[in-house]
Design an enzyme around this catalytic site. Sequence first.
Site, PDB file in Angstrom:
ATOM      1  N   HIS A   1       6.283   0.877   0.178  1.00  0.00           N
ATOM      2  CA  HIS A   1       6.926  -0.358   0.654  1.00  0.00           C
ATOM      3  C   HIS A   1       6.118  -0.997   1.793  1.00  0.00           C
ATOM      4  CE1 HIS A   1      11.052  -2.538   0.642  1.00  0.00           C
ATOM      5  NE2 HIS A   1      10.065  -3.372   0.906  1.00  0.00           N
ATOM      6  N   ILE A   2       4.816  -1.161   1.535  1.00  0.00           N
ATOM      7  CA  ILE A   2       3.925  -1.727   2.557  1.00  0.00           C
ATOM      8  C   ILE A   2       3.405  -3.108   2.147  1.00  0.00           C
ATOM      9  CG2 ILE A   2       3.202   0.382   3.713  1.00  0.00           C
ATOM     10  CD1 ILE A   2       1.229  -1.236   0.862  1.00  0.00           C
ATOM     11  N   GLY A   3       3.980  -3.691   1.090  1.00  0.00           N
ATOM     12  CA  GLY A   3       3.519  -5.001   0.648  1.00  0.00           C
ATOM     13  C   GLY A   3       3.503  -6.029   1.767  1.00  0.00           C
TER      14      GLY A   3
ATOM     15  N   THR B   1       7.535  -5.449  -6.121  1.00  0.00           N
ATOM     16  CA  THR B   1       7.281  -5.494  -4.674  1.00  0.00           C
ATOM     17  C   THR B   1       8.508  -6.052  -3.951  1.00  0.00           C
ATOM     18  OG1 THR B   1       6.246  -7.662  -4.991  1.00  0.00           O
ATOM     19  CG2 THR B   1       4.768  -5.762  -4.869  1.00  0.00           C
ATOM     20  N   ALA B   2       9.661  -6.079  -4.653  1.00  0.00           N
ATOM     21  CA  ALA B   2      10.881  -6.672  -4.076  1.00  0.00           C
ATOM     22  C   ALA B   2      11.781  -5.560  -3.539  1.00  0.00           C
ATOM     23  CB  ALA B   2      11.582  -7.532  -5.117  1.00  0.00           C
ATOM     24  N   ARG B   3      12.787  -5.166  -4.310  1.00  0.00           N
ATOM     25  CA  ARG B   3      13.703  -4.119  -3.887  1.00  0.00           C
ATOM     26  C   ARG B   3      13.856  -3.087  -4.997  1.00  0.00           C
ATOM     27  NH1 ARG B   3      12.749  -5.605   0.442  1.00  0.00           N
ATOM     28  NH2 ARG B   3      14.136  -6.272   2.133  1.00  0.00           N
TER      29      ARG B   3
ATOM     30  N   GLU C   1      14.717   4.982   0.055  1.00  0.00           N
ATOM     31  CA  GLU C   1      13.494   5.034   0.866  1.00  0.00           C
ATOM     32  C   GLU C   1      13.773   5.727   2.195  1.00  0.00           C
ATOM     33  OE1 GLU C   1      11.987   1.037   1.205  1.00  0.00           O
ATOM     34  OE2 GLU C   1      11.620   0.876  -0.943  1.00  0.00           O
TER      35      GLU C   1
ATOM     36  N   ASP D   1      14.519 -18.180 -12.177  1.00  0.00           N
ATOM     37  CA  ASP D   1      15.137 -18.289 -10.855  1.00  0.00           C
ATOM     38  C   ASP D   1      16.134 -19.431 -10.898  1.00  0.00           C
ATOM     39  OD1 ASP D   1      15.883 -18.748  -8.194  1.00  0.00           O
ATOM     40  OD2 ASP D   1      13.925 -18.108  -7.439  1.00  0.00           O
TER      41      ASP D   1
ATOM     42  N   ASP E   1       6.196  -0.790  -5.260  1.00  0.00           N
ATOM     43  CA  ASP E   1       6.097  -0.749  -3.794  1.00  0.00           C
ATOM     44  C   ASP E   1       7.474  -0.572  -3.150  1.00  0.00           C
ATOM     45  OD1 ASP E   1       4.559  -1.008  -1.320  1.00  0.00           O
ATOM     46  OD2 ASP E   1       5.550  -2.948  -1.069  1.00  0.00           O
TER      47      ASP E   1
ATOM     48  N   ILE F   1       7.323 -15.866  -2.152  1.00  0.00           N
ATOM     49  CA  ILE F   1       6.427 -14.815  -2.644  1.00  0.00           C
ATOM     50  C   ILE F   1       6.122 -15.021  -4.124  1.00  0.00           C
ATOM     51  CG2 ILE F   1       6.165 -12.330  -3.018  1.00  0.00           C
ATOM     52  CD1 ILE F   1       8.112 -11.975  -0.577  1.00  0.00           C
TER      53      ILE F   1
END
Length: 304
Positions: A277-279, A227-229, A258, A171, A253, A152
Amino acid sequence: MSAILVTGADLAPQALALLEGFEVVYAGKTPVESDLVALCRAHDPAAIIVRYGKVGAAVMDAAPSLKVISKHGSGTDTIDKAAAQQRGIEVVAAVGANAAAVAEQALALTLACAKSVVGLNERMHAGHWDKATHKSIELGGRTIGLLGLGAIGLRFARMADAMGMRVIGFDPYAKNLPAFVAPVDLETIWRESDVVSLHCPLTEDNRGMLNASTLAQCKRGVIVVNTARGGLIDEPSLLAAVRSGQVFAAGLDSFAVEPMAPGHAFQGEARIVLSPHIGGVTTDAYVNMGVGAATNLLAVLNRH
């Protein structure tokens, strides 16, 4: 006939076609642990496909025949991997299956923040014309810092590069990075980024990595995208940073809890753009993740 438990209400037809010969059991859209334990006791599944809810030791112990837990997606933080390892149960994930969908959501949230898409839309619908008073942020030539350079993160990096942004990334596990991504340490991400976007899995080591201390190290007016966690961000610290102007805007997101509880402090905050959380939730990704989860669990079962 062996059973496969799906912690959700459905699975793509293409995935079900791969699982012909198995009894597929659905736990519904919002399964809790007691539901999963009861279903495991009733059906003793050989495999679990994880969509919603958590799978811990109690669920595993209720299914003596369980060989593999397969994530419908890439993030495995809802699976107790240590408990699985102790029991000789493999954990696999459909890595990359939703990469395009999530990277596009990250881009959408970045642009929504930089261009004040939501606020201007609301003002226009209310009859205002803010041309004389509004200035957007231009992303070309700015620096975007990516935390996580998996499928991603790298896909989003390509989009940012195409827009003329300078792309830096952190990373420790990434290898053979493309030329347009400059690997840097975390301190450089905070110090130099105009946009910080999160694309890493949630671990105990990085929980709350975006907090009062790290936000204070960022440029004033930074844009934050996640858009991760949700657990990667200390939410009260982010809210304070948005309110103080240290963070210009945030596009989120995913959240610590949740679904988001009614009355959450982010609700009604003009410079926080929210999505549920719809990514990774697109028609294509739904098929890709289902097929990936089914293929992965079959590969494990075929070895046993």
